[in-house]
Design a protein around this motif. Structure first.
Motif, PDB file in Angstrom:
ATOM      1  N   LEU A  11       0.906  -1.278   0.159  1.00 36.65           N
ATOM      2  CA  LEU A  11      -0.094  -0.202  -0.008  1.00 36.65           C
ATOM      3  C   LEU A  11       0.765   1.288   0.037  1.00 36.65           C
ATOM      4  O   LEU A  11       0.325   2.183  -0.504  1.00 36.65           O
ATOM      5  N   CYS A  12       2.011   1.096   0.548  1.00 38.99           N
ATOM      6  CA  CYS A  12       2.848   2.153   0.821  1.00 38.99           C
ATOM      7  C   CYS A  12       4.304   2.152   0.213  1.00 38.99           C
ATOM      8  O   CYS A  12       5.151   3.045  -0.136  1.00 38.99           O
ATOM      9  N   GLY A  13       4.480   0.965  -0.114  1.00 38.90           N
ATOM     10  CA  GLY A  13       5.888   0.494  -0.489  1.00 38.90           C
ATOM     11  C   GLY A  13       6.787   0.288   0.588  1.00 38.90           C
ATOM     12  O   GLY A  13       8.335   0.113   0.040  1.00 38.90           O
ATOM     13  N   ASP A  14       6.507   0.010   1.798  1.00 43.34           N
ATOM     14  CA  ASP A  14       7.608  -0.168   2.880  1.00 43.34           C
ATOM     15  C   ASP A  14       7.994  -1.416   2.761  1.00 43.34           C
ATOM     16  O   ASP A  14       7.161  -2.259   2.476  1.00 43.34           O
ATOM     17  N   LYS A  15       9.385  -1.677   2.894  1.00 44.74           N
ATOM     18  CA  LYS A  15      10.239  -3.002   3.020  1.00 44.74           C
ATOM     19  C   LYS A  15      10.957  -2.917   4.266  1.00 44.74           C
ATOM     20  O   LYS A  15      11.538  -1.866   4.644  1.00 44.74           O
ATOM     21  N   VAL A  16      10.919  -4.167   5.016  1.00 43.64           N
ATOM     22  CA  VAL A  16      11.712  -4.053   5.931  1.00 43.64           C
ATOM     23  C   VAL A  16      12.342  -5.602   6.240  1.00 43.64           C
ATOM     24  O   VAL A  16      11.495  -6.748   5.896  1.00 43.64           O
ATOM     25  N   GLN A  17      13.380  -5.780   6.575  1.00 48.84           N
ATOM     26  CA  GLN A  17      14.059  -7.047   7.101  1.00 48.84           C
ATOM     27  C   GLN A  17      14.529  -6.926   8.537  1.00 48.84           C
ATOM     28  O   GLN A  17      15.064  -6.037   8.911  1.00 48.84           O
ATOM     29  N   VAL A  18      13.726  -8.037   9.309  1.00 48.59           N
ATOM     30  CA  VAL A  18      14.017  -7.791  10.765  1.00 48.59           C
ATOM     31  C   VAL A  18      14.987  -9.070  11.072  1.00 48.59           C
ATOM     32  O   VAL A  18      14.998 -10.207  10.577  1.00 48.59           O
ATOM     33  N   TYR A  19      16.023  -8.860  11.813  1.00 48.74           N
ATOM     34  CA  TYR A  19      17.087  -9.719  12.372  1.00 48.74           C
ATOM     35  C   TYR A  19      16.922  -9.958  13.785  1.00 48.74           C
ATOM     36  O   TYR A  19      16.822  -8.779  14.707  1.00 48.74           O
ATOM     37  N   LEU A  20      16.944 -11.310  14.419  1.00 49.75           N
ATOM     38  CA  LEU A  20      16.788 -11.243  15.878  1.00 49.75           C
ATOM     39  C   LEU A  20      17.786 -12.263  16.429  1.00 49.75           C
ATOM     40  O   LEU A  20      18.219 -13.241  15.652  1.00 49.75           O
ATOM     41  N   THR A  21      18.432 -12.167  17.391  1.00 48.56           N
ATOM     42  CA  THR A  21      19.410 -13.270  18.139  1.00 48.56           C
ATOM     43  C   THR A  21      18.389 -13.600  19.123  1.00 48.56           C
ATOM     44  O   THR A  21      18.287 -12.693  20.016  1.00 48.56           O
ATOM     45  N   VAL A  22      17.985 -14.869  19.369  1.00 45.66           N
ATOM     46  CA  VAL A  22      17.053 -15.283  20.175  1.00 45.66           C
ATOM     47  C   VAL A  22      17.760 -16.424  20.966  1.00 45.66           C
ATOM     48  O   VAL A  22      18.448 -17.293  20.423  1.00 45.66           O
ATOM     49  N   ARG A  23      17.937 -16.325  22.404  1.00 44.06           N
ATOM     50  CA  ARG A  23      18.635 -17.399  23.356  1.00 44.06           C
ATOM     51  C   ARG A  23      17.880 -17.549  24.453  1.00 44.06           C
ATOM     52  O   ARG A  23      17.352 -16.553  25.092  1.00 44.06           O
ATOM     53  N   ASP A  24      17.517 -18.889  24.567  1.00 46.37           N
ATOM     54  CA  ASP A  24      17.028 -19.247  25.798  1.00 46.37           C
ATOM     55  C   ASP A  24      15.495 -18.598  26.002  1.00 46.37           C
ATOM     56  O   ASP A  24      15.063 -18.153  27.025  1.00 46.37           O
ATOM     57  N   GLY A  25      14.872 -18.345  24.855  1.00 48.25           N
ATOM     58  CA  GLY A  25      13.376 -17.577  24.946  1.00 48.25           C
ATOM     59  C   GLY A  25      13.501 -16.200  25.015  1.00 48.25           C
ATOM     60  O   GLY A  25      12.400 -15.629  25.344  1.00 48.25           O
ATOM     61  N   ARG A  26      14.594 -15.910  24.936  1.00 48.15           N
ATOM     62  CA  ARG A  26      15.092 -14.205  25.061  1.00 48.15           C
ATOM     63  C   ARG A  26      15.503 -13.306  23.854  1.00 48.15           C
ATOM     64  O   ARG A  26      16.531 -14.083  23.495  1.00 48.15           O
ATOM     65  N   VAL A  27      14.984 -12.477  23.410  1.00 44.49           N
ATOM     66  CA  VAL A  27      15.575 -11.691  22.394  1.00 44.49           C
ATOM     67  C   VAL A  27      16.801 -11.080  22.774  1.00 44.49           C
ATOM     68  O   VAL A  27      16.505  -9.770  23.603  1.00 44.49           O
ATOM     69  N   ASP A  65      -5.903   7.519  14.017  1.00 42.75           N
ATOM     70  CA  ASP A  65      -6.549   8.407  13.368  1.00 42.75           C
ATOM     71  C   ASP A  65      -6.322   8.313  11.753  1.00 42.75           C
ATOM     72  O   ASP A  65      -7.005   9.194  10.905  1.00 42.75           O
ATOM     73  N   TYR A  66      -5.393   7.794  11.504  1.00 41.34           N
ATOM     74  CA  TYR A  66      -4.770   7.713  10.091  1.00 41.34           C
ATOM     75  C   TYR A  66      -5.044   6.220   9.524  1.00 41.34           C
ATOM     76  O   TYR A  66      -4.009   5.635   9.737  1.00 41.34           O
ATOM     77  N   PRO A  67      -5.988   5.674   9.231  1.00 40.07           N
ATOM     78  CA  PRO A  67      -6.203   4.467   9.061  1.00 40.07           C
ATOM     79  C   PRO A  67      -5.024   3.627   7.950  1.00 40.07           C
ATOM     80  O   PRO A  67      -4.545   2.530   8.096  1.00 40.07           O
ATOM     81  N   THR A  68      -4.697   4.492   6.931  1.00 37.93           N
ATOM     82  CA  THR A  68      -3.775   4.196   5.880  1.00 37.93           C
ATOM     83  C   THR A  68      -2.280   4.008   6.493  1.00 37.93           C
ATOM     84  O   THR A  68      -1.616   3.403   5.858  1.00 37.93           O
ATOM     85  N   ARG A  69      -2.243   4.489   7.665  1.00 37.42           N
ATOM     86  CA  ARG A  69      -0.815   4.562   8.432  1.00 37.42           C
ATOM     87  C   ARG A  69      -0.855   3.275   9.404  1.00 37.42           C
ATOM     88  O   ARG A  69       0.456   3.193   9.622  1.00 37.42           O
ATOM     89  N   VAL A  70      -1.808   2.626   9.586  1.00 38.48           N
ATOM     90  CA  VAL A  70      -1.720   1.708  10.441  1.00 38.48           C
ATOM     91  C   VAL A  70      -0.812   0.477  10.057  1.00 38.48           C
ATOM     92  O   VAL A  70      -0.016  -0.165  10.830  1.00 38.48           O
ATOM     93  N   LYS A  71      -1.033   0.215   8.699  1.00 39.35           N
ATOM     94  CA  LYS A  71      -0.134  -0.936   7.885  1.00 39.35           C
ATOM     95  C   LYS A  71       1.527  -0.457   8.182  1.00 39.35           C
ATOM     96  O   LYS A  71       2.211  -1.325   8.303  1.00 39.35           O
ATOM     97  N   CYS A  72       1.672   0.749   8.008  1.00 37.05           N
ATOM     98  CA  CYS A  72       2.991   1.109   8.079  1.00 37.05           C
ATOM     99  C   CYS A  72       3.615   0.942   9.295  1.00 37.05           C
ATOM    100  O   CYS A  72       4.831   0.733   9.575  1.00 37.05           O
ATOM    101  N   ALA A  73       2.788   1.346  10.600  1.00 32.37           N
ATOM    102  CA  ALA A  73       3.228   1.272  11.833  1.00 32.37           C
ATOM    103  C   ALA A  73       3.466  -0.346  12.263  1.00 32.37           C
ATOM    104  O   ALA A  73       4.167  -0.625  12.935  1.00 32.37           O
ATOM    105  N   THR A  74       2.406  -1.059  11.739  1.00 33.39           N
ATOM    106  CA  THR A  74       2.340  -2.505  12.157  1.00 33.39           C
ATOM    107  C   THR A  74       3.275  -3.477  11.508  1.00 33.39           C
ATOM    108  O   THR A  74       3.672  -4.481  12.051  1.00 33.39           O
ATOM    109  N   LEU A  75       3.561  -3.004  10.187  1.00 34.52           N
ATOM    110  CA  LEU A  75       4.556  -4.002   9.275  1.00 34.52           C
ATOM    111  C   LEU A  75       5.566  -4.590  10.033  1.00 34.52           C
ATOM    112  O   LEU A  75       5.820  -5.920   9.910  1.00 34.52           O
TER     113      LEU A  75
END
Ligand code: ZN
Length: 148
Positions: free
Chosen positions: A38-54, A119-129
């Motif tokens: 909808l907006c063109g936002d792209k994101v790659q998330v990297y995590l190091t998770v050890r013993d159930g903790r980020v 208040d800005y429904p089109t921005r919700v996806k930007c924030a939650t992506l």
């Protein structure tokens, strides 16, 4: 606009201009990518998770100010949290930006700055992506997340 609103906007602007944790995470053991067509936002998330903790979190990507600020604050927020806490934050954040806030249920801390997004429904996806992408990374999903 209230004083609080302008303070929140300043925080969002600061994180969009100088994103924290914007880098590839060497040694990450969870990752996922997300796309908001909808907006063109792209994101790659990297995590190091050890013993159930980020223990560490970072992101790469390109998007609008809201999606970048959200990714920056998300990575700051989940660092040190357990996987269960991160998932509770996802739910709380989702409620916040869709206007279904349950005060006191989850301590959202700095994430509160996104309260105006409802208040800005089109921005919700930007924030939650980035949060959808986080969950996908935690679940070990290899596919790309889209908000559609
Ligand atoms: Zn966006």
């Amino acid at each position: 606009m209230s004083e609080l609103d302008s303070l929140y906007q300043e925080v969002i602007l600061d994180h969009s201009k100088r994103p924290r944790n914007l880098r590839k995470l060497e040694g990450a053991n969870c990752q996922a990518c997300g796309y908001n067509p909808l907006c063109g936002d792209k994101v790659q998330v990297y995590l190091t998770v050890r013993d159930g903790r980020v223990v560490d979190a970072s992101f790469e990507g390109a998007g609008c100010a809201i999606s970048t600020a959200s990714a920056s604050i998300m990575t700051e927020t989940v660092k040190g949290k357990t996987v269960a806490e991160a998932e509770a934050l996802f739910d709380g954040f989702h409620d916040l930006v869709t206007g279904k806030a349950h005060p006191g249920r989850v301590d959202l801390g700095k994430l509160e700055v996104f309260s105006g997004v409802c208040d800005y429904p089109t921005r919700v996806k930007c924030a939650t992506l980035v949060w959808h992408t986080l969950r996908s990374a935690l679940e070990g999903d290899r596919g790309e997340v889209t908000t559609e």
